[in-house]
Design an enzyme around this catalytic site. Structure first.
Site, short mmCIF file in Angstrom:
data_model
loop_
_atom_site.label_atom_id
_atom_site.label_comp_id
_atom_site.label_asym_id
_atom_site.label_seq_id
_atom_site.Cartn_x
_atom_site.Cartn_y
_atom_site.Cartn_z
N THR A 148 0.86 -1.19 0.00
CA THR A 148 0.00 0.00 0.00
C THR A 148 0.90 1.24 0.00
O THR A 148 1.38 1.63 -1.05
CB THR A 148 -0.95 0.02 1.21
OG1 THR A 148 -0.21 -0.16 2.41
CG2 THR A 148 -1.98 -1.09 1.09
N LYS A 170 3.51 -6.89 4.14
CA LYS A 170 3.26 -5.49 3.78
C LYS A 170 2.89 -4.75 5.06
O LYS A 170 2.31 -5.32 5.99
CB LYS A 170 2.15 -5.38 2.75
CG LYS A 170 0.76 -5.21 3.35
CD LYS A 170 0.35 -3.76 3.45
CE LYS A 170 -0.72 -3.59 4.53
NZ LYS A 170 -0.98 -2.16 4.84
N THR A 181 0.43 -7.67 13.09
CA THR A 181 0.41 -6.23 12.89
C THR A 181 0.49 -5.82 11.44
O THR A 181 0.88 -4.71 11.14
CB THR A 181 1.58 -5.56 13.64
OG1 THR A 181 2.78 -6.03 13.02
CG2 THR A 181 1.58 -5.91 15.09
N GLU A 261 6.21 4.59 7.46
CA GLU A 261 5.84 5.86 6.82
C GLU A 261 6.57 7.06 7.41
O GLU A 261 6.43 7.36 8.60
CB GLU A 261 4.34 6.10 6.99
CG GLU A 261 3.50 5.27 6.04
CD GLU A 261 2.01 5.34 6.38
OE1 GLU A 261 1.67 5.94 7.39
OE2 GLU A 261 1.23 4.76 5.61
N ASN A 380 0.28 11.07 6.60
CA ASN A 380 -0.97 10.65 7.21
C ASN A 380 -1.99 11.77 7.34
O ASN A 380 -3.03 11.58 7.96
CB ASN A 380 -0.69 10.01 8.57
CG ASN A 380 -0.06 8.66 8.38
OD1 ASN A 380 -0.68 7.76 7.83
ND2 ASN A 380 1.20 8.52 8.79
N SER A 385 -5.80 7.37 4.01
CA SER A 385 -5.23 6.03 3.89
C SER A 385 -5.71 5.19 5.03
O SER A 385 -6.31 5.69 5.97
CB SER A 385 -3.70 6.06 3.86
OG SER A 385 -3.21 6.58 5.08
#
EC number: 2.3.1.35
Lengths: 385, 385
Positions: A148, A170, A181, A261, A380, A385
């Site tokens: 993603t 992922k 997780t 991220e 974010n 997302s």
């Protein structure tokens, strides 16, 4: 090599239009036998996506033929229509593979709330295309199809004497331990009984994926699945297999941490001399979830005061005035007071090593986390997302 | 007007050189009687600063003559030398005021680990200067002297028939409830018995300051002190006094929220129809601490999926498929699925109102928090604080 590294597994990844980029977004991993042992662990979030609700039932008998995974939509909080989509996905795969739908696991990842008719159509056609494309070389593209916000695909292979474990994972955000997780599929050609596979998976994930806490946010869609087909004909002891599985799981967990991220530091928090392992984990996690500590590391600031303030919120046994803290090898705090000057600490490398010595008992635990950065906030906030 | 609004209180704020800016950094608030009732609540962080350790003992008999507060250094994790500094501060104030050191509370705020000989010298001389400057007009400068990263001083006054409550607060980061969540001094000229003052303070803070959770990080130095001198000669009922105290406390809590470090949104999370008030608080706090939700609000993204994912991590009674979520008046999620289009939600105002309807019982609770912004990361990474 990913999930097709062990003998007797096929995989594929195809572009079904779920991602606006046109990149692969549906993956299928199939166990060609002879055994069809499967074990899975699921997010402990009580808000569970439709694929989780389905897969928990489907995996209960520890027989799994295949896993269908999609990115580009989490199919979570999409109502009964969304659950029917998951059900139809399993039915479609079962029909094409000539097996029972109850032996097909489904995983989805992406934005919560996505799961309309367009989504359903793409998932079903993608499942069909992927099954048509199955091959023993398909592990890599399957790993790409589940990405993603990941910047790289994550795969790992561990080889022992005559048997192999392969895995793909992922995960880049909403990374915090429930039980699993992230989305992970692990395959092995070792010979395992169903209960052995289950025990090994729980033991390995409990000390690897479950100790990765990048941003404290627990997903609704996480699932780690282990497929074991015995194709190697070799039955390692449970202990040996669990150790190899933990090695592979840790390798994938570190790759997830490294691609978190917006992160600029991979922080290893090592808690030493806790009264119990559970308390060591509690302390490590409280520090991993402290935004002020995480922001300080982003700023290359060895702010041990924020570490102690975080420990103080736990119920772990410790004396606040007898704790030592090291950052990248420099003891910045000893016996709850300042020790070496903060200027001695070099926090410029991405790899950051924090050691907390509670001086209470003999237990230890290591938690992996990341720093809190401008880019984390940007990624974010700027995009849903 | 601050803490000197009620009759019989004096205050002062002076610059003692603890702040490099030369701004006021030591404050003293003195109760001139006739009664010397004091009550205080303290951070529940187990890592407590030296002033907390001192003040907990000093407040135990519910007699308080004065409070000495400094910014520019938290005197936390500064060893026995730091505790002696606190003790000497109380002794110095007691000597100059002609009272017992055991009736002087001390509060410090600033960077953890700061508390050396230079710090001690400045705190002691600042205490002396401040006591020399005491006046019934000193409330405002006292409020300024306790500021750290605060951009504005926070004061409030509530007046009833013949009696008054005044307060000052500081806090901009490391704002999360222990019991108290910041430095606050509240004064009143109402007539209160010691146990009444104590009960009123606990009740009022429990539903105001304790429900402010800006960044999930609990301080080591938080303290809320109430001084009551009975100078008005009026004894309101405990219920009436508690209501007025809660009003003042909420006003200060909202000011703290409005000045939270780097925040661009003040988020009010109203949890409705929970089984118990404790569960409503747990749900509100889990959302308030979810970085992904907080980042989404920064990005003006009504991401209700992140709200539901956060609720799912709690132990509160709820059905994930029967929850409604409103953002700024628009029901974006009903019965655990998408409702109104996200485009209808206007998140551009700073004030953000989130309503979560759990549809289980009759309990409700409101938590105040802020968004997670670039500026929050910047302020907490670029400077040690």
């Amino acid at each position: 090599m990913s999930v097709t590294a062990p003998a007797g597994f096929e995989a594929a990844g195809v572009a079904a239009g779920l991602k606006t980029t046109g990149k692969p977004d549906v993956a299928v991993v199939v166990n060609r036998g002879p055994r069809k042992v499967g074990a899975a662990v699921f997010t402990s979030n009580r808000a569970k996506a439709n694929p989780i609700i389905w897969s928990q039932q489907a995996a209960a008998d520890r027989v799994v033929e295949a896993v269908v995974l999609n990115s580009g939509g989490a199919n979570c909080f999409t109502g009964s229509f969304g659950f029917q989509t998951t059900h139809q996905t399993a039915e479609k795969a079962a029909e094409l593979l000539g097996v029972s739908a109850g032996d097909i696991l489904v995983c989805s990842t992406g934005l919560i709330g996505v799961g309309d008719e367009v989504f359903r159509g793409k998932v079903l056609s993608g499942t069909e295309q992927a099954i048509a494309a199955l091959s023993t070389d398909g592990g890599q593209v399957a790993a790409e199809a589940i990405m993603t916000t990941d910047s790289v695909s994550k795969t790992a292979v561990v080889t022992r004497d005559g048997w192999t474990i392969g895995g793909m994972a992922k995960g880049a955000g909403m990374l915090a331990p429930g039980l699993a997780t992230m989305l992970v599929v692990i395959t092995t050609d070792a010979v395992l009984e169903p209960l052995e596979a289950d025990a090994a998976l729980r033991a390995a994930t409990g000390r690897t994926f479950d100790r990765l806490d990048s941003d404290g946010c627990m997903s609704t869609n996480d699932q780690v699945t282990l497929l074991a087909n015995g194709a190697s004909g070799i039955a390692p002891g449970v202990e040996e297999f669990t150790a190899a599985l933990a090695e592979l799981s840790q390798e994938l967990a570190v790759k997830l941490q490294g691609d978190a991220e917006g992160a600029s530091h991979d922080i290893t928090i090592e808690v030493q001399h806790a009264a119990t392992e559970a308390e060591a984990v509690e302390v490590g996690r409280s520090v991993a979830r402290n935004n002020l500590f995480k922001a300080a590391i982003f700023g290359n600031d060895p702010n041990w005061g924020r570490v102690l303030a975080a420990i103080g919120t736990t119920s772990a046994q410790f004396d606040p005035y007898d704790v030592d803290v090291w950052m990248n090898g420099v003891r910045v705090c000893s016996e709850g007071g300042p020790d070496r000057p903060r200027e001695e600490v070099d926090l410029t490398p991405r790899a950051t090593h924090l050691v907390i010595d509670l001086k209470v008992g003999e237990a230890t635990a290591t938690i992996l986390t990341n720093d809190l950065t401008h880019d984390y906030v940007h990624e974010n906030s700027a995009y849903a997302s």
